[in-house]
Write a protein that holds these residues in place. Structure first.
Motif, mmCIF file in Angstrom:
data_model
loop_
_atom_site.group_PDB
_atom_site.id
_atom_site.type_symbol
_atom_site.label_atom_id
_atom_site.label_comp_id
_atom_site.label_asym_id
_atom_site.label_seq_id
_atom_site.Cartn_x
_atom_site.Cartn_y
_atom_site.Cartn_z
ATOM 1 N N THR A 278 0.213 -1.076 0.106
ATOM 2 C CA THR A 278 0.317 -0.418 -0.192
ATOM 3 C C THR A 278 0.542 0.704 0.049
ATOM 4 O O THR A 278 2.549 0.904 0.140
ATOM 5 N N ARG A 279 -0.006 2.627 -0.050
ATOM 6 C CA ARG A 279 0.880 3.905 0.124
ATOM 7 C C ARG A 279 1.391 4.717 0.911
ATOM 8 O O ARG A 279 2.096 4.599 1.433
ATOM 9 N N ARG A 280 0.875 3.889 1.841
ATOM 10 C CA ARG A 280 0.677 4.112 3.702
ATOM 11 C C ARG A 280 2.113 2.846 3.787
ATOM 12 O O ARG A 280 2.845 2.053 3.376
ATOM 13 N N LEU B 3 6.910 1.601 10.488
ATOM 14 C CA LEU B 3 8.077 1.623 11.657
ATOM 15 C C LEU B 3 8.531 0.051 11.255
ATOM 16 O O LEU B 3 8.549 -0.753 12.324
ATOM 17 N N ASP B 4 9.768 0.248 11.203
ATOM 18 C CA ASP B 4 10.672 -0.708 10.981
ATOM 19 C C ASP B 4 12.511 -1.240 10.613
ATOM 20 O O ASP B 4 12.033 0.142 10.014
ATOM 21 N N PRO B 5 13.297 -1.303 11.954
ATOM 22 C CA PRO B 5 14.597 -0.779 12.116
ATOM 23 C C PRO B 5 15.208 -1.139 10.968
ATOM 24 O O PRO B 5 16.140 -0.752 10.559
ATOM 25 N N THR B 6 14.893 -2.379 10.254
ATOM 26 C CA THR B 6 15.461 -2.932 8.630
ATOM 27 C C THR B 6 14.713 -2.891 7.962
ATOM 28 O O THR B 6 14.929 -3.516 6.450
ATOM 29 N N GLY B 7 13.979 -1.158 7.407
ATOM 30 C CA GLY B 7 13.236 -0.960 6.371
ATOM 31 C C GLY B 7 14.257 -0.021 5.596
ATOM 32 O O GLY B 7 15.662 -0.216 5.454
ATOM 33 N N PRO B 8 13.737 -0.163 4.282
ATOM 34 C CA PRO B 8 15.047 0.673 3.218
ATOM 35 C C PRO B 8 14.627 1.811 3.204
ATOM 36 O O PRO B 8 15.380 2.651 2.867
ATOM 37 N N ARG B 9 13.337 2.218 3.971
ATOM 38 C CA ARG B 9 13.642 3.967 3.758
ATOM 39 C C ARG B 9 13.927 4.711 5.163
ATOM 40 O O ARG B 9 13.364 3.775 5.314
ATOM 41 N N ILE B 10 13.635 5.544 4.846
ATOM 42 C CA ILE B 10 14.587 5.940 6.257
ATOM 43 C C ILE B 10 13.098 7.456 6.141
ATOM 44 O O ILE B 10 12.672 8.048 5.348
ATOM 45 N N ASP B 11 12.362 8.286 7.099
ATOM 46 C CA ASP B 11 11.214 7.523 7.506
ATOM 47 C C ASP B 11 11.757 9.783 8.689
ATOM 48 O O ASP B 11 11.897 9.385 9.569
ATOM 49 N N PRO B 12 11.757 10.734 7.737
ATOM 50 C CA PRO B 12 11.974 11.873 8.281
ATOM 51 C C PRO B 12 11.827 12.698 9.598
ATOM 52 O O PRO B 12 12.021 13.093 10.098
ATOM 53 N N ARG B 13 10.076 12.449 9.167
ATOM 54 C CA ARG B 13 9.737 12.847 10.274
ATOM 55 C C ARG B 13 9.481 12.187 11.709
ATOM 56 O O ARG B 13 9.563 12.887 13.150
ATOM 57 N N ALA B 14 9.527 10.938 11.273
ATOM 58 C CA ALA B 14 9.875 9.973 12.593
ATOM 59 C C ALA B 14 11.612 11.183 13.105
ATOM 60 O O ALA B 14 11.503 10.511 14.152
ATOM 61 N N THR B 15 12.337 10.729 12.360
ATOM 62 C CA THR B 15 13.433 11.135 12.454
ATOM 63 C C THR B 15 13.680 12.312 13.524
ATOM 64 O O THR B 15 14.394 12.612 14.821
ATOM 65 N N LEU B 16 12.780 13.100 12.630
ATOM 66 C CA LEU B 16 12.741 14.809 13.611
ATOM 67 C C LEU B 16 12.008 15.042 14.785
ATOM 68 O O LEU B 16 12.874 15.829 15.592
ATOM 69 N N ARG B 17 11.302 14.046 15.273
ATOM 70 C CA ARG B 17 10.526 13.739 16.145
ATOM 71 C C ARG B 17 11.538 13.270 17.337
ATOM 72 O O ARG B 17 11.678 13.616 17.608
ATOM 73 N N ARG C 41 14.062 4.153 10.208
ATOM 74 C CA ARG C 41 13.492 3.358 8.709
ATOM 75 C C ARG C 41 12.325 3.038 9.049
ATOM 76 O O ARG C 41 11.437 3.002 9.976
ATOM 77 N N SER C 42 11.642 3.044 8.190
ATOM 78 C CA SER C 42 10.347 2.628 7.976
ATOM 79 C C SER C 42 10.116 1.096 6.512
ATOM 80 O O SER C 42 11.167 1.310 5.251
ATOM 81 N N ARG C 43 9.364 1.157 5.740
ATOM 82 C CA ARG C 43 9.113 0.039 4.821
ATOM 83 C C ARG C 43 7.761 0.132 4.723
ATOM 84 O O ARG C 43 5.651 0.222 5.726
ATOM 85 N N ARG C 44 7.046 -0.158 3.175
ATOM 86 C CA ARG C 44 5.622 0.395 3.067
ATOM 87 C C ARG C 44 4.606 -0.897 3.409
ATOM 88 O O ARG C 44 5.319 -2.313 4.050
ATOM 89 N N ARG C 45 3.476 -0.797 4.056
ATOM 90 C CA ARG C 45 2.392 -1.330 4.781
ATOM 91 C C ARG C 45 2.316 -2.549 3.843
ATOM 92 O O ARG C 45 2.037 -1.900 1.959
ATOM 93 N N THR C 46 1.933 -3.429 4.073
ATOM 94 C CA THR C 46 0.945 -4.700 3.151
ATOM 95 C C THR C 46 -0.221 -5.404 3.273
ATOM 96 O O THR C 46 -0.354 -5.896 4.513
ATOM 97 N N ARG C 47 -1.032 -5.757 2.228
ATOM 98 C CA ARG C 47 -1.990 -6.222 3.469
ATOM 99 C C ARG C 47 -3.324 -6.673 2.018
ATOM 100 O O ARG C 47 -2.914 -6.816 0.476
ATOM 101 N N PRO C 48 -3.861 -8.105 2.361
ATOM 102 C CA PRO C 48 -4.154 -8.545 0.888
ATOM 103 C C PRO C 48 -5.513 -7.308 0.072
ATOM 104 O O PRO C 48 -6.250 -6.183 1.180
ATOM 105 N N PRO C 49 -5.647 -7.539 -1.272
ATOM 106 C CA PRO C 49 -5.952 -6.569 -2.340
ATOM 107 C C PRO C 49 -7.525 -6.676 -2.039
ATOM 108 O O PRO C 49 -8.080 -7.934 -1.494
ATOM 109 N N PRO C 50 -8.712 -6.290 -1.992
ATOM 110 C CA PRO C 50 -9.895 -6.681 -2.665
ATOM 111 C C PRO C 50 -10.207 -7.748 -2.987
ATOM 112 O O PRO C 50 -9.021 -7.558 -4.062
ATOM 113 N N LEU C 51 -11.641 -8.348 -2.984
ATOM 114 C CA LEU C 51 -11.626 -9.515 -3.730
ATOM 115 C C LEU C 51 -13.257 -9.308 -4.470
ATOM 116 O O LEU C 51 -13.974 -8.695 -3.644
#
Length: 407
Positions: free
Chosen positions: A177-179, A182-196, A210-220
């Motif tokens: 998903t687009r959201r 937080l994940d310590p081993t995530g591939p993306r740096i989260d600037p907002r969480a870092t500033l906080r 760091r963070s990574r994308r959330r995943t969820r089953p798509p609609p059926l």
């Protein structure tokens, strides 16, 4: 001859109605003692002078859904065929009874034949069979049931299949998903969480968050054909849709024949009988013709933007036999295919080894589906569950090559 209005006649009528109700219940209809009393009141109201009035009086009491009509019709015309036959069925004295066919009578379904034969109809032979089954019921019996066509199942086998169907999980491979989370081993740096974190530590440079994308089953999204050619399978598949709707969120169900009906809200009810009664009340074109192109056009125009977001997976359940000879079907199927993550076509005709895409509806649909699968027994539903767990590229080109090879 005893008059129906006499006490003896009323007693015989009540006994006959009770035996008829038992036969209907054995054939799979939800018939209880209350309906027997209602049937007796209905018959007393219309009288016994007209067979047609008698038929519709019982029909109004015992039939609640359209899919129950063929069972009731067959059972009625056999049970009330003639006095001699009625006596034999009431007395259950001839368990191996065979009714001679007539021009106006269709071949009996297995459920009706088993119900009219009644329990204990096979005498000592059936008793021996029951003992043998009780002593040697193994996994092989369940495997035979899972491989058996829904169309060839008896009433008891259909009931067992519905129970097994409710246990089938239909997982869909999770999509990103687009959201983010937080994940310590995530591939993306989260600037907002870092500033906080830096503000909490007085402005000192803190460890990057760091963070990574959330995943969820798509609609059926499920589009199920309920036309006459699909009625024997759509009744069972509606039980499957009910189990899906109560097992996971974001399941959107539609049924279609000559028009499209949204039944998601009805299938959300926990009680399957109440849910299917609500569906039967909402659907106006049960066991009629099929206009696949027109119904897909309505879905694309009215519902696609509402339910096909976030990469929905679409299950199209139909035999592809279109009353409009595929008019506009290819265009609407292409639009549907481009609007969803995967378009999976489930067709009961694939149970035949010699199946070939000869009808115009089948040929119009095939180039625009990602997967083409049978749906006629429990094994086919289990295979579908396994296919939805796997992710992979669209098989659009593969369907075109398969169609070209079959031409």
């Amino acid at each position: 001859m005893t008059s129906p209005a006499s006490p003896i006649g009323e007693a015989r009528l009540a006994a006959n109605l009770m035996h008829f109700a038992r036969a209907l219940r054995a054939a799979g209809l939800p018939v209880g003692p209350g309906k027997v009393l209602q049937a007796l009141e209905a018959v007393e109201a219309v009288g016994l002078g007209n067979r047609r009035d008698f038929y519709w009086a019982l029909h109004s009491v015992f039939v609640n859904r359209r899919d129950q009509r063929p069972v009731f019709d067959q059972a009625f015309h056999v049970f009330w065929r003639n006095p001699d036959l009625l006596k034999r069925m009431i007395g259950m004295m001839l368990p191996g009874m065979r009714v001679p066919p007539s021009p106006d009578q269709k071949e009996l379904s297995r459920r009706v034949a088993d119900a009219l034969r009644g329990p204990g109809a096979a005498g000592e032979e059936q008793e021996k069979t029951e003992i043998q089954v009780d002593a040697a019921f193994t996994v092989s019996d369940r495997e035979l049931l899972q491989a058996k066509d829904f169309e060839k199942m008896s009433a008891d086998e259909l009931a067992e299949a519905k129970r097994l169907m409710a246990r089938i999980a239909l997982p869909v491979a999770e999509a990103a998903t687009r959201r983010h989370r937080l994940d310590p081993t995530g591939p993306r740096i989260d600037p907002r969480a870092t500033l906080r974190r830096m503000l909490r530590q007085g402005g000192d440079v803190a460890e990057l968050v760091r963070s990574r994308r959330r995943t969820r089953p798509p609609p059926l999204v499920v589009l199920c054909d309920i036309s006459g050619s699909m009625s024997r399978y759509s009744r069972m598949l509606l039980h499957f849709l009910h189990a899906l709707s109560n097992d996971r969120d974001r399941v959107y169900s539609f049924v279609f024949g000559t028009r499209l009906t949204h039944v998601t809200r009805h299938l959300r009810h926990r009680d399957v009988d109440v849910a299917l009664d609500a569906v039967a009340g909402a659907v106006q074109d049960w066991s009629g013709g099929t206009r696949i192109g027109a119904t897909l056009h309505e879905f694309n125009r009215v519902w696609a933007r509402r339910v096909l977001g976030q990469g929905a997976v679409v299950l199209l359940i139909t035999d592809g036999l279109d009353r409009d000879a595929g008019e506009g079907l290819g265009r609407e199927a292409e639009r549907l295919h481009k609007s969803c993550r995967r378009l999976i076509w489930l067709n009961p005709l694939l149970r035949w080894e010699g199946f070939a895409p000869k009808s115009s509806g089948v040929r119009a649909l095939l180039p625009h589906v990602d997967d083409f699968r049978p749906v006629h027994n429990l094994n086919s539903l289990a295979d579908l569950a396994g296919a939805l767990e796997r992710t992979g590229p669209r098989r659009h080109g593969g369907m075109r090559a398969w169609l070209k090879g079959m031409a």
